[in-house]
Design a protein around this motif. Structure first.
Motif, PDB file in Angstrom:
ATOM      1  N   ILE A  31       0.835  -1.206   0.000  1.00  0.00           N
ATOM      2  CA  ILE A  31       0.000   0.000   0.000  1.00  0.00           C
ATOM      3  C   ILE A  31       0.869   1.256   0.000  1.00  0.00           C
ATOM      4  CG2 ILE A  31      -1.601   1.354   1.408  1.00  0.00           C
ATOM      5  CD1 ILE A  31      -3.017  -1.177   2.144  1.00  0.00           C
ATOM      6  N   MET A  32       2.001   1.236   0.714  1.00  0.00           N
ATOM      7  CA  MET A  32       2.886   2.395   0.722  1.00  0.00           C
ATOM      8  C   MET A  32       3.546   2.596  -0.639  1.00  0.00           C
ATOM      9  SD  MET A  32       4.587   2.664   4.527  1.00  0.00           S
ATOM     10  CE  MET A  32       5.109   0.956   4.714  1.00  0.00           C
ATOM     11  N   ILE A  33       3.917   1.495  -1.295  1.00  0.00           N
ATOM     12  CA  ILE A  33       4.479   1.590  -2.644  1.00  0.00           C
ATOM     13  C   ILE A  33       3.433   2.150  -3.606  1.00  0.00           C
ATOM     14  CG2 ILE A  33       5.313   0.239  -4.618  1.00  0.00           C
ATOM     15  CD1 ILE A  33       6.650  -1.633  -2.561  1.00  0.00           C
ATOM     16  N   GLU A  34       2.191   1.677  -3.448  1.00  0.00           N
ATOM     17  CA  GLU A  34       1.090   2.207  -4.266  1.00  0.00           C
ATOM     18  C   GLU A  34       0.932   3.704  -4.028  1.00  0.00           C
ATOM     19  OE1 GLU A  34      -2.581   4.092  -4.142  1.00  0.00           O
ATOM     20  OE2 GLU A  34      -2.199   2.814  -2.411  1.00  0.00           O
ATOM     21  N   GLY A  35       1.046   4.128  -2.758  1.00  0.00           N
ATOM     22  CA  GLY A  35       0.912   5.542  -2.426  1.00  0.00           C
ATOM     23  C   GLY A  35       1.999   6.389  -3.067  1.00  0.00           C
ATOM     24  N   ILE A  36       3.220   5.850  -3.140  1.00  0.00           N
ATOM     25  CA  ILE A  36       4.323   6.578  -3.769  1.00  0.00           C
ATOM     26  C   ILE A  36       4.020   6.843  -5.237  1.00  0.00           C
ATOM     27  CG2 ILE A  36       6.738   6.395  -4.511  1.00  0.00           C
ATOM     28  CD1 ILE A  36       7.282   4.864  -1.897  1.00  0.00           C
ATOM     29  N   PHE A  37       3.651   5.779  -5.967  1.00  0.00           N
ATOM     30  CA  PHE A  37       3.397   5.934  -7.404  1.00  0.00           C
ATOM     31  C   PHE A  37       2.138   6.762  -7.662  1.00  0.00           C
ATOM     32  CE2 PHE A  37       6.312   2.345  -7.556  1.00  0.00           C
ATOM     33  CZ  PHE A  37       7.127   2.716  -8.626  1.00  0.00           C
ATOM     34  N   THR A  38       1.148   6.657  -6.773  1.00  0.00           N
ATOM     35  CA  THR A  38      -0.064   7.457  -6.932  1.00  0.00           C
ATOM     36  C   THR A  38       0.251   8.938  -6.811  1.00  0.00           C
ATOM     37  OG1 THR A  38      -1.458   5.696  -6.046  1.00  0.00           O
ATOM     38  CG2 THR A  38      -2.367   7.908  -6.025  1.00  0.00           C
ATOM     39  N   GLN A  39       1.029   9.317  -5.807  1.00  0.00           N
ATOM     40  CA  GLN A  39       1.367  10.724  -5.616  1.00  0.00           C
ATOM     41  C   GLN A  39       2.235  11.252  -6.753  1.00  0.00           C
ATOM     42  OE1 GLN A  39       0.170  12.871  -3.630  1.00  0.00           O
ATOM     43  NE2 GLN A  39      -1.016  11.494  -2.367  1.00  0.00           N
ATOM     44  N   MET A 154     -12.047  17.677  -7.147  1.00  0.00           N
ATOM     45  CA  MET A 154     -13.066  16.839  -6.520  1.00  0.00           C
ATOM     46  C   MET A 154     -12.694  15.366  -6.637  1.00  0.00           C
ATOM     47  SD  MET A 154     -17.187  16.703  -7.223  1.00  0.00           S
ATOM     48  CE  MET A 154     -17.025  15.969  -8.861  1.00  0.00           C
ATOM     49  N   VAL A 155     -12.306  14.940  -7.832  1.00  0.00           N
ATOM     50  CA  VAL A 155     -11.932  13.540  -8.056  1.00  0.00           C
ATOM     51  C   VAL A 155     -10.649  13.198  -7.303  1.00  0.00           C
ATOM     52  CG1 VAL A 155     -11.186  11.883  -9.815  1.00  0.00           C
ATOM     53  CG2 VAL A 155     -13.114  13.399 -10.271  1.00  0.00           C
ATOM     54  N   GLY A 156      -9.752  14.195  -7.195  1.00  0.00           N
ATOM     55  CA  GLY A 156      -8.487  13.950  -6.498  1.00  0.00           C
ATOM     56  C   GLY A 156      -8.673  13.570  -5.039  1.00  0.00           C
ATOM     57  N   THR A 157      -9.774  13.991  -4.427  1.00  0.00           N
ATOM     58  CA  THR A 157     -10.016  13.658  -3.022  1.00  0.00           C
ATOM     59  C   THR A 157     -10.339  12.176  -2.830  1.00  0.00           C
ATOM     60  OG1 THR A 157     -12.380  14.210  -3.173  1.00  0.00           O
ATOM     61  CG2 THR A 157     -10.870  15.979  -2.533  1.00  0.00           C
ATOM     62  N   LEU A 158     -10.734  11.488  -3.892  1.00  0.00           N
ATOM     63  CA  LEU A 158     -11.045  10.062  -3.770  1.00  0.00           C
ATOM     64  C   LEU A 158      -9.852   9.276  -3.250  1.00  0.00           C
ATOM     65  CD1 LEU A 158     -13.164   9.098  -6.921  1.00  0.00           C
ATOM     66  CD2 LEU A 158     -13.842   8.920  -4.521  1.00  0.00           C
ATOM     67  N   TYR A 159      -8.645   9.723  -3.618  1.00  0.00           N
ATOM     68  CA  TYR A 159      -7.448   9.011  -3.159  1.00  0.00           C
ATOM     69  C   TYR A 159      -7.325   9.072  -1.638  1.00  0.00           C
ATOM     70  CZ  TYR A 159      -2.620   8.045  -2.015  1.00  0.00           C
ATOM     71  OH  TYR A 159      -1.490   7.541  -1.429  1.00  0.00           O
ATOM     72  N   GLY A 160      -7.349  10.294  -1.090  1.00  0.00           N
ATOM     73  CA  GLY A 160      -7.227  10.448   0.355  1.00  0.00           C
ATOM     74  C   GLY A 160      -8.392   9.838   1.114  1.00  0.00           C
ATOM     75  N   ASN A 161      -9.579   9.926   0.514  1.00  0.00           N
ATOM     76  CA  ASN A 161     -10.771   9.369   1.159  1.00  0.00           C
ATOM     77  C   ASN A 161     -10.694   7.857   1.318  1.00  0.00           C
ATOM     78  OD1 ASN A 161     -11.908  11.889   1.319  1.00  0.00           O
ATOM     79  ND2 ASN A 161     -13.220  11.645  -0.471  1.00  0.00           N
ATOM     80  N   ASN A 162      -9.903   7.200   0.493  1.00  0.00           N
ATOM     81  CA  ASN A 162      -9.867   5.736   0.502  1.00  0.00           C
ATOM     82  C   ASN A 162      -8.530   5.152   0.933  1.00  0.00           C
ATOM     83  OD1 ASN A 162     -12.567   4.732  -0.780  1.00  0.00           O
ATOM     84  ND2 ASN A 162     -11.953   6.472  -2.023  1.00  0.00           N
ATOM     85  N   GLN A 163      -7.440   5.893   0.768  1.00  0.00           N
ATOM     86  CA  GLN A 163      -6.127   5.371   1.147  1.00  0.00           C
ATOM     87  C   GLN A 163      -6.007   5.219   2.664  1.00  0.00           C
ATOM     88  OE1 GLN A 163      -3.657   4.199  -0.541  1.00  0.00           O
ATOM     89  NE2 GLN A 163      -1.718   4.620   0.450  1.00  0.00           N
ATOM     90  N   ARG A 164      -6.374   6.261   3.396  1.00  0.00           N
ATOM     91  CA  ARG A 164      -6.209   6.228   4.860  1.00  0.00           C
ATOM     92  C   ARG A 164      -7.152   5.230   5.524  1.00  0.00           C
ATOM     93  NH1 ARG A 164      -5.397  11.055   2.752  1.00  0.00           N
ATOM     94  NH2 ARG A 164      -3.475  12.172   3.216  1.00  0.00           N
TER      95      ARG A 164
END
Length: 209
Positions: A31-39, A154-164
């Motif tokens: 999940i952390m690796i996914e977070g790196i590439f997502t950002q 608006m769509v960008g918030t989907l990442y934070g809403n679901n990652q944490r």
């Protein structure tokens, strides 16, 4: 209600063993690796778009750009953080995998909507026109860009809403703060990496956005 019960106590604490089995587990690392590439994927279009709109022949000033984000980007963030958060939670109740799908959808939508800006016939502005918010917003195409900015944020918030929530779901309470901190640290580094990648590609292609 559970916290009010004196008969229930939670006394678990992190040890070296639990750090290895929780924070350094394969799932958390993935999940952390996914977070790196997502950002990285999220920071590249954001960084490039600022430079693109502020460069000739568009000449959007930093002040006008800031007002643009305040009036159109921030409402998108607020709506995304509330309405889409509720929708994300509802879908996650059906299956935790839906959070992963929403993160993937947010990436595709974010990059696609941001890409549209580069193919729009934006009007050429002088430095004076680009510095006057009312003047450049008089061009109808900028209202389309405003809609794009609203949707992107608006769509960008989907990442934070679901990652944490995803991290919280798979970790014990005593490890959630640690894993969240580690994930946030890596995400901040990834944003910097994205800017470096974007700047390097822009330099390699002689400023061709």
């Amino acid at each position: 209600s559970i916290l009010k019960l004196d008969s229930i106590k939670y006394n678990h604490a992190l040890t070296r063993e639990t750090v290895k089995s929780t924070i350094l587990s394969k799932t958390n690392l993935l999940i952390m690796i996914e977070g790196i590439f997502t950002q990285i994927c999220l920071s590249i279009p954001s960084f490039l778009m600022v430079g693109y709109l502020q460069s000739p022949p568009f000449n959007l000033s930093p002040f006008s750009g800031s007002l643009f984000i305040i009036f159109f980007g921030m409402p998108g963030m607020m709506i995304g953080s509330t309405l889409l958060a509720k929708k994300s939670d509802a879908l996650a109740k059906k299956s935790i995998k839906n959070r992963l799908y929403l993160i993937f959808v947010s990436l595709l939508a974010y990059d696609f909507v941001a890409f549209v800006v580069y193919v729009l016939p934006l009007p050429h502005l002088t430095a004076a026109e680009g510095g006057n918010f009312l003047v450049f917003m008089a061009f109808p195409v900028w209202w389309l860009v405003a809609l794009i900015e609203f949707l992107v944020q608006m769509v960008g918030t989907l990442y934070g809403n679901n990652q944490r929530p995803l991290l919280q779901k798979i970790n014990l309470p005593e490890a959630q703060a640690g894993i969240s901190a580690a994930n946030s640290f890596l995400e901040i580094l990834a944003i910097g990496i994205g800017v470096i990648v974007a700047g390097s590609m822009l330099s390699l292609l002689n400023g061709n956005y």
